[in-house]
Design an enzyme around this catalytic site. Sequence first.
Site, mmCIF file in Angstrom:
data_model
loop_
_atom_site.group_PDB
_atom_site.id
_atom_site.type_symbol
_atom_site.label_atom_id
_atom_site.label_comp_id
_atom_site.label_asym_id
_atom_site.label_seq_id
_atom_site.Cartn_x
_atom_site.Cartn_y
_atom_site.Cartn_z
ATOM 1 C CG ASP A 62 -0.320 -0.165 2.719
ATOM 2 O OD1 ASP A 62 1.113 -0.155 2.735
ATOM 3 O OD2 ASP A 62 -0.949 -0.113 3.428
ATOM 4 C CE1 TYR A 77 8.890 0.101 5.689
ATOM 5 C CE2 TYR A 77 7.171 1.147 4.151
ATOM 6 C CZ TYR A 77 7.399 0.438 5.182
ATOM 7 O OH TYR A 77 6.524 -0.015 6.007
#
Length: 446
Positions: free
Chosen positions: A166, A245
């Site tokens: 997601d 990330y």
Amino acid sequence: MKLTILGGGGFRVPLVYGALLADHAEGRVTHVVLHDLDAGRLSAVTRVLAEQAAGVPDAPEVSATTDLDEALRGADFVFSAIRVGGLEGRANDERVALAEGVLGQETVGAGGIAYGLRTVPVAVDIAQRVARLAPDAWVINFTNPAGLVTEAMSRHLGNRVIGICDSPVGLGRRIARVLGVRNPGEAWIDYVGLNHLGWVRGLRVAGRDELPRLLADPDLLGSFEEGKLFGADWLRSLGAIPNEYLHYYYFNREAVRAYQQAEKTRGAFLHGQQARFYAEMRDPGAPALKVWDRTRAEREATYMAENRETAGAGERDEDDLSGGYEKVALALMRAIARDERTTLILNVRNERTLSVLDTDAVIEVPCLVDANGAHPVTVDPLPDHATGLVCAVKAVEREVLAAAGSGSRATAVKAFALHPLVDSVNVARRLVEGYAEVHPGLAYLR
């Protein structure tokens, strides 16, 4: 249609079932089979699903089993969301890595490698069982590290396994929102990379790329999650918006320090939080859905809290607390089952998409999806800085797969040592020793 959810006692399963309840079209899922090794967790999640379905006409039937073959037999779709070693394993991944001064996050760096080493053998066994018991099934993988695990399974299932995440969807939605795009579904997101290692390089609406407008406006850049995490100057330097990330790469020292100074690691926090949830659910009078909702809200609000603290980003926006992977999963199933053609960012075999990687390497890119599966679209080459990271991390993933297949401890050490966020062969050796001590699932490394 029959949907089997592996890891069916997992905390986020009600998100998937909730999405199914909202799907009233023909050809929808009619039977959901939950599989888990823990009967108590299955019972808890089944109760939450029953309360979700109360009053909903034609809600999908739900059954639960601890027998994997029974769960897989006759499935049309298999949703894999397993966690080998549980959240205790995740907490150990973080603890061992942080003791060596390196990142222990479950998909990035040393923690991701450790998680992959103990997950790949289990995922391969599942893939082989699916090939034997449900050869026509499509496997949708959300098991982390999603790209690595999808590639391991693809060696046995080919293109019938597709990885989802997601993060790219949420990133595209946030960019579209700050740019004032009324219908984000009409925007084309130029996104490319590996799972948790990708960049948005453009966002086109009616053929016009709106990303340069965002990059030129410091106020807009600083108004959403990634702008707060990375800072406007760095985003302009990149000329792209990285997946959140990548904060672990671009601000690694700061992230490691924040995690070392935190009262609890993310894994330890979730382990305690979910232990309380499942313990509370042992009370037959507990309001299952209410307890689950309360726990989920706390979980989402604390996501990547250390990174946001490091960047001074503050709390997450309320609009970003609703998750989204279940919507990606449902859209993918709908497109395949009903031949409702759509475009989704997915983890699939590279084929000829990125010339710097071989055809079997699993990458994360926009795909055209139809009844025949997901087909990666042609994308422009990555800039050199991104190519270097992608190639380095893909090389590490290949060493993880080799170690999991051979049981070679030396190859496992090589995987750790080659990762950009592990800066020493000696550290890599100590990491393998440390993980072997705390994870029975790594006993196969010799």
